[in-house]
Design a protein around this motif. Structure first.
Motif, PDB file in Angstrom:
ATOM      1  N   HIS A 121       0.900  -1.128  -0.092  1.00 42.34           N
ATOM      2  CA  HIS A 121      -0.017  -0.033   0.007  1.00 42.34           C
ATOM      3  C   HIS A 121       1.052   1.276   0.008  1.00 42.34           C
ATOM      4  O   HIS A 121       2.112   1.235   0.486  1.00 42.34           O
ATOM      5  N   ILE A 122       0.737   2.322  -0.721  1.00 40.98           N
ATOM      6  CA  ILE A 122       1.416   3.285  -0.785  1.00 40.98           C
ATOM      7  C   ILE A 122       0.854   4.529  -0.117  1.00 40.98           C
ATOM      8  O   ILE A 122      -0.241   4.895  -0.072  1.00 40.98           O
ATOM      9  N   ILE A 123       1.966   5.229   0.787  1.00 40.60           N
ATOM     10  CA  ILE A 123       1.543   6.397   1.482  1.00 40.60           C
ATOM     11  C   ILE A 123       2.220   7.524   0.760  1.00 40.60           C
ATOM     12  O   ILE A 123       3.328   7.400   0.589  1.00 40.60           O
ATOM     13  N   PHE A 124       1.403   8.544   0.875  1.00 39.37           N
ATOM     14  CA  PHE A 124       2.234   9.881   0.181  1.00 39.37           C
ATOM     15  C   PHE A 124       1.967  10.970   1.163  1.00 39.37           C
ATOM     16  O   PHE A 124       1.273  11.032   1.891  1.00 39.37           O
ATOM     17  N   ASP A 125       3.195  11.792   1.175  1.00 34.34           N
ATOM     18  CA  ASP A 125       3.079  13.322   1.889  1.00 34.34           C
ATOM     19  C   ASP A 125       3.233  14.278   0.743  1.00 34.34           C
ATOM     20  O   ASP A 125       4.358  14.520   0.017  1.00 34.34           O
ATOM     21  N   ILE A 126       2.308  14.988   0.473  1.00 40.31           N
ATOM     22  CA  ILE A 126       1.971  15.564  -0.752  1.00 40.31           C
ATOM     23  C   ILE A 126       1.272  16.786  -0.316  1.00 40.31           C
ATOM     24  O   ILE A 126       0.505  17.015   0.311  1.00 40.31           O
ATOM     25  N   GLU A 127       1.535  17.829  -1.611  1.00 41.22           N
ATOM     26  CA  GLU A 127       0.800  19.159  -1.214  1.00 41.22           C
ATOM     27  C   GLU A 127      -0.773  18.963  -1.717  1.00 41.22           C
ATOM     28  O   GLU A 127      -0.921  18.025  -2.361  1.00 41.22           O
ATOM     29  N   VAL A 128      -1.626  20.073  -1.534  1.00 39.29           N
ATOM     30  CA  VAL A 128      -2.930  19.942  -1.584  1.00 39.29           C
ATOM     31  C   VAL A 128      -3.465  19.343  -3.135  1.00 39.29           C
ATOM     32  O   VAL A 128      -4.523  18.550  -3.479  1.00 39.29           O
ATOM     33  N   LYS A 129      -2.696  20.231  -4.060  1.00 42.52           N
ATOM     34  CA  LYS A 129      -3.332  19.966  -5.277  1.00 42.52           C
ATOM     35  C   LYS A 129      -2.847  18.673  -6.114  1.00 42.52           C
ATOM     36  O   LYS A 129      -3.506  18.101  -6.816  1.00 42.52           O
ATOM     37  N   GLY A 130      -1.803  18.282  -5.658  1.00 39.69           N
ATOM     38  CA  GLY A 130      -1.244  16.917  -5.832  1.00 39.69           C
ATOM     39  C   GLY A 130      -2.099  15.908  -5.337  1.00 39.69           C
ATOM     40  O   GLY A 130      -2.511  14.774  -6.044  1.00 39.69           O
ATOM     41  N   ALA A 131      -2.389  16.097  -3.917  1.00 42.80           N
ATOM     42  CA  ALA A 131      -3.459  15.072  -3.704  1.00 42.80           C
ATOM     43  C   ALA A 131      -4.751  14.976  -4.134  1.00 42.80           C
ATOM     44  O   ALA A 131      -5.401  13.791  -4.562  1.00 42.80           O
ATOM     45  N   THR A 132      -5.286  16.114  -4.680  1.00 43.35           N
ATOM     46  CA  THR A 132      -6.576  16.255  -5.348  1.00 43.35           C
ATOM     47  C   THR A 132      -6.328  15.475  -6.699  1.00 43.35           C
ATOM     48  O   THR A 132      -7.403  14.742  -6.895  1.00 43.35           O
ATOM     49  N   ASN A 133      -5.258  15.672  -7.235  1.00 41.34           N
ATOM     50  CA  ASN A 133      -4.974  15.044  -8.529  1.00 41.34           C
ATOM     51  C   ASN A 133      -5.011  13.283  -8.402  1.00 41.34           C
ATOM     52  O   ASN A 133      -5.366  12.600  -9.438  1.00 41.34           O
ATOM     53  N   ILE A 134      -4.213  13.189  -7.625  1.00 40.41           N
ATOM     54  CA  ILE A 134      -4.050  11.667  -7.253  1.00 40.41           C
ATOM     55  C   ILE A 134      -5.576  10.981  -6.966  1.00 40.41           C
ATOM     56  O   ILE A 134      -5.889  10.127  -7.355  1.00 40.41           O
ATOM     57  N   LYS A 135      -6.203  11.624  -6.299  1.00 45.52           N
ATOM     58  CA  LYS A 135      -7.549  11.118  -5.802  1.00 45.52           C
ATOM     59  C   LYS A 135      -8.301  11.071  -7.128  1.00 45.52           C
ATOM     60  O   LYS A 135      -9.261   9.984  -7.227  1.00 45.52           O
ATOM     61  N   LYS A 136      -8.378  11.745  -8.169  1.00 44.57           N
ATOM     62  CA  LYS A 136      -9.111  11.928  -9.186  1.00 44.57           C
ATOM     63  C   LYS A 136      -8.520  10.679 -10.177  1.00 44.57           C
ATOM     64  O   LYS A 136      -9.164   9.909 -10.726  1.00 44.57           O
ATOM     65  N   ALA A 137      -7.069  10.509 -10.298  1.00 50.36           N
ATOM     66  CA  ALA A 137      -6.698   9.289 -10.861  1.00 50.36           C
ATOM     67  C   ALA A 137      -6.899   7.980 -10.406  1.00 50.36           C
ATOM     68  O   ALA A 137      -7.193   6.928 -11.013  1.00 50.36           O
ATOM     69  N   TYR A 138      -7.056   7.971  -9.193  1.00 44.24           N
ATOM     70  CA  TYR A 138      -7.379   6.622  -8.377  1.00 44.24           C
ATOM     71  C   TYR A 138      -8.429   6.784  -7.360  1.00 44.24           C
ATOM     72  O   TYR A 138      -8.394   6.839  -6.034  1.00 44.24           O
ATOM     73  N   PRO A 139      -9.837   7.161  -7.800  1.00 45.14           N
ATOM     74  CA  PRO A 139     -10.768   7.422  -6.881  1.00 45.14           C
ATOM     75  C   PRO A 139     -11.211   6.159  -6.131  1.00 45.14           C
ATOM     76  O   PRO A 139     -11.453   6.586  -4.785  1.00 45.14           O
ATOM     77  N   GLU A 140     -11.137   5.078  -6.352  1.00 46.78           N
ATOM     78  CA  GLU A 140     -11.610   3.942  -5.612  1.00 46.78           C
ATOM     79  C   GLU A 140     -10.509   3.344  -4.660  1.00 46.78           C
ATOM     80  O   GLU A 140     -10.601   2.834  -3.612  1.00 46.78           O
ATOM     81  N   GLU A 141      -9.414   3.610  -4.894  1.00 48.89           N
ATOM     82  CA  GLU A 141      -8.159   3.135  -4.318  1.00 48.89           C
ATOM     83  C   GLU A 141      -7.502   4.028  -3.329  1.00 48.89           C
ATOM     84  O   GLU A 141      -6.769   3.443  -2.504  1.00 48.89           O
ATOM     85  N   SER A 142      -7.995   5.354  -3.146  1.00 52.03           N
ATOM     86  CA  SER A 142      -7.294   6.301  -2.296  1.00 52.03           C
ATOM     87  C   SER A 142      -8.330   7.028  -1.233  1.00 52.03           C
ATOM     88  O   SER A 142      -9.464   6.940  -1.348  1.00 52.03           O
ATOM     89  N   LEU A 143      -7.561   7.244  -0.187  1.00 49.89           N
ATOM     90  CA  LEU A 143      -8.162   8.080   0.832  1.00 49.89           C
ATOM     91  C   LEU A 143      -7.193   9.268   1.189  1.00 49.89           C
ATOM     92  O   LEU A 143      -6.173   9.232   1.254  1.00 49.89           O
ATOM     93  N   VAL A 144      -7.595  10.379   1.135  1.00 48.25           N
ATOM     94  CA  VAL A 144      -6.933  11.812   1.261  1.00 48.25           C
ATOM     95  C   VAL A 144      -7.222  12.119   2.870  1.00 48.25           C
ATOM     96  O   VAL A 144      -8.245  12.555   3.062  1.00 48.25           O
ATOM     97  N   VAL A 145      -6.192  12.254   3.544  1.00 44.36           N
ATOM     98  CA  VAL A 145      -6.359  12.884   4.792  1.00 44.36           C
ATOM     99  C   VAL A 145      -5.510  14.266   4.946  1.00 44.36           C
ATOM    100  O   VAL A 145      -4.253  14.270   4.649  1.00 44.36           O
ATOM    101  N   PHE A 146      -6.440  15.331   5.245  1.00 45.99           N
ATOM    102  CA  PHE A 146      -5.932  16.688   5.350  1.00 45.99           C
ATOM    103  C   PHE A 146      -5.240  16.678   6.642  1.00 45.99           C
ATOM    104  O   PHE A 146      -6.307  16.734   7.717  1.00 45.99           O
TER     105      PHE A 146
END
Length: 187
Positions: free
Chosen positions: A95-120
């Motif tokens: 499983h992959i964990i990201f430490d990323i800025e908000v726009k990047g997080a938004t774009n990863i969520k768009k690319a992988y909507p079913e596989e991802s969870l974004v924590v602010f």
């Protein structure tokens, strides 16, 4: 199926501390190493903290479709997530964990909507966040001013993500992050 656990926040909110803790706690997680054009800091290692590349290399990778997401975060300072990095970690069954800025997080969520969870990761207040940034002493006055302005912008994204984690007390925030991770990964 492997999942993507994305931690995002303005710089100074504590997301990196939380991500490092989760990596030590959960062997199922692997860190997504971002690519960047910024200068390497003395304590950082290429290929471990970031993939440090030139602006020219970064632009070529954009043009060839090599990024899941990328952003010119500051003028001539680019950050991005390489498709090859996601593919490498998924091939390892992680499983992959990201430490990323908000726009990047938004774009990863768009690319992988079913596989991802974004924590602010939310700082206790703007004032505390800006104080943390100043106390780092890692930036020039000009760079610090840009970082503070961007952090103020990024705070507005708080309700754009799946989960908001208040980082007021670190021990509480770490325990909550562990629970969110367990729930998301079904551990």
């Amino acid at each position: 199926m492997s999942k993507l656990l994305i931690f995002t926040a303005p710089s100074g909110a504590g997301k990196t501390t939380i991500v490092h803790h989760l990596l030590e706690t959960f062997p199922e997680l692997s860190f997504s190493i971002s690519a960047t054009t910024r200068r390497q800091r003395p304590h950082e290692r290429d290929g471990y903290d970031y993939h440090f590349i030139t602006k020219e290399e970064f632009v070529k990778t954009i043009d060839s479709g090599g990024f899941v997401e990328w952003e010119e975060v500051y003028e001539n300072l680019y950050y991005g997530t390489l498709h090859s990095e996601v593919d490498r970690l998924w091939a390892e069954g992680k499983h992959i964990i990201f430490d990323i800025e908000v726009k990047g997080a938004t774009n990863i969520k768009k690319a992988y909507p079913e596989e991802s969870l974004v924590v602010f990761v939310k700082p206790p207040s703007e004032e505390i966040l800006f104080s943390r940034l100043r106390e780092r002493n890692t930036e020039s006055a000009e760079s610090l001013a840009k970082r503070i302005a961007r952090a103020a912008e990024e705070l507005a994204y708080e309700h754009s993500f799946d989960y908001v984690l208040l980082n007021d007390d670190l021990a509480t925030a770490l325990a909550e992050a562990e629970q969110v991770t367990r729930d998301f990964l079904n551990l």
